[in-house]
Design a protein around this motif. Sequence first.
Motif, PDB file in Angstrom:
ATOM      1  N   HIS A 116       0.826  -1.202   0.000  1.00  0.00           N
ATOM      2  CA  HIS A 116       0.000   0.000   0.000  1.00  0.00           C
ATOM      3  C   HIS A 116       0.860   1.251   0.000  1.00  0.00           C
ATOM      4  N   ARG A 117       2.132   1.052   0.060  1.00  0.00           N
ATOM      5  CA  ARG A 117       3.035   2.201   0.020  1.00  0.00           C
ATOM      6  C   ARG A 117       3.741   2.209  -1.315  1.00  0.00           C
ATOM      7  N   THR A 118       3.420   3.139  -2.065  1.00  0.00           N
ATOM      8  CA  THR A 118       4.059   3.216  -3.365  1.00  0.00           C
ATOM      9  C   THR A 118       5.291   4.087  -3.227  1.00  0.00           C
ATOM     10  N   TYR A 119       6.084   4.055  -4.224  1.00  0.00           N
ATOM     11  CA  TYR A 119       7.287   4.865  -4.092  1.00  0.00           C
ATOM     12  C   TYR A 119       6.915   6.332  -4.035  1.00  0.00           C
ATOM     13  N   VAL A 120       5.810   6.614  -4.619  1.00  0.00           N
ATOM     14  CA  VAL A 120       5.379   8.004  -4.574  1.00  0.00           C
ATOM     15  C   VAL A 120       4.995   8.342  -3.132  1.00  0.00           C
TER      16      VAL A 120
END
Length: 624
Positions: free
Chosen positions: A553-557
């Motif tokens: 759920h953690r994107t690099y963005v």
Amino acid sequence: MHIREMVFKRKLDCVSVAFDYPNVPRGPRSCRRKILNKRTDEDDTKMCAMDLLASLAGKILEEGQSSSASSNAFEGNNHENFGKEIKTEREDHHNPLKSESSDQGNSVSRPTYENTSDKCVVNSFSFPDSDGILERTPMSDPHKKIHGETGDAHVNTGYEQGEATHGVRDGGLTTNTCNLEDETALGVQFPKPVCVDGDDLKSPSFVNMTPNGSLARHGNHTNLGRDDDEKLYSYHKCSNKFKSYRSPTIRRVRKSKYWKQVPKDFGHYRADVGRKVLHRKRKSCYGYNGWLRETIYKRRRSPDRSSVVTSDGGLSNGSVSKLPQNRDSVKLSIKSFRIPELFIEVPETATVGSLKRTVMEAVSVLLSGGIRVGVLVHGKKVRDDKRTLSQTGISCEENLSNLGFTLEPGPSKVPIPLCSEDPVVVTPTEPTSLCERSAASPTLDSGIPIADDVINSGNVMDNNLELVPYQSEISVDDPSSESRALVPLPALEVKALAIVPLNQKHKRTELAQRRTRRPFSVTEVEALVQAVEELGTGRWRDVKLRAFENADHRTYVDLKDKWKTLVHTASITPQQRRGEPVPQELLDRVLRAYGYWSQHQGKHHARGAPKDPDMNRGRALESV
DNA sequence: ATTAGGG
DNA sequence: CCCTAAT
């Protein structure tokens, strides 16, 4: 007693994703993003649902099948694992490739999201067996057709309008009816007819996937848990309207660059995926079973004044209770329940496995929304809960064939409002029961029933599926309706409902939903800081891979954004900060790293961490 | 697909 | 977190 008639109506928009990365569809980033977001929410929802169900299932299901402990590792304790993960990573940081590889190998607790979505329309599925095991409908079933050619072709006709029809149709009528005095069979089935062929819905036909409705529980579980990992995912090229969804995991897999770097890990990865999927499936199954059992159990021992009929507590289909009975008691054997329709869209290219999973998702969502039982007598819904059975016409003297049950979306959770533009039926929902997420954003988009998000099970779930309960049902519990215990079931409503779902999705699809907010925990911040210290501030993808690979759920963005805010946070006074306080120690490191990397414009990335020992003060720079 | 930044 | 533009 015959039961059946529950109708849950829902539509599923599924976008299929393929695990077959070579074929993964690509779309505009924005689209992907949306989908992704969507998925996440969905997952959350599922998660909750699953948890809920799981809890219900309790130990009852435990023995059912041993589940891989590893697959659960991640669940419920994201942080813990997270930390673990990080540790492992650290061992080989500065060497992205290596660390990635090792990760794969370790595959400690790498949750994988199951991806389900295929765009297709599935109209029916059956839940057979008493144990509440969901039997998936085989594609081969002549009664069911799935068309995948058009993304929008789902037409639903109101075949479900007649309760009576169902009863007759399901051929289970006979079996569904039982003598009041003789036994209590708890078999529950969810037979349901549905045929979608092209754009037409053929007359419903009962499809009993489980002929005997009494599959061994174990067997079922096993099957559920194992079907086709690889085939689970199918790819379907989606129309623009249906943005393809793919889980982060998937995304990683298909990442060409990434894979070029560590091709050998592919196998592991896949295996891992399969495992995860398996896990998820099991979970679903258990959840479902649990729910069913619960339902049944209650029913059995139910009544106020009634005596418990069951002694064995066993839920196997056809279980018979020989307990002594009162002449006044009514025994019921519920062979099947009718559930609301589920609309599922899947491409022809979807695999059976994906279809199954999709259906499972739909069911899960349905269940997660809460369910309640409706009682029909002579086709009429009995609204007055206070009436006695005899008053209602249910007694040992009566022909129980007149009795029917329906499963309806419960009040606990509600179906999602349909697109406002749609003229058709909008499901009035009970706000109070809506989950946070849903309440916040009632609009669902492409309704992609994706696998549950193993992580953050605590998050509120929200589903993309639309539950379209009978409108008439909604007020069932309304006390004011006591005067009329029996209320005719408006067929039209049902019909209308049947139609609704299919068109909504398109519009809805356009409405992207904001992802649920998921504040970074201190643990995550720590991991982020650690990674940035080592990799710098311009390599978010690497940061993601290194420290958050499991946190889909953690994107690099997201990581980049978080870093941004961390820098800001570190720059302001503690009084100005909000939310979960970040240890000053971390903030100090943030500023230190920020300063360092500002000067060393990525010149040293290859090396990874900054040489400045002070940067990681107190922390061994073993790998530097 | 990523990165960088503004909103 | 989202969105866009530029890579």
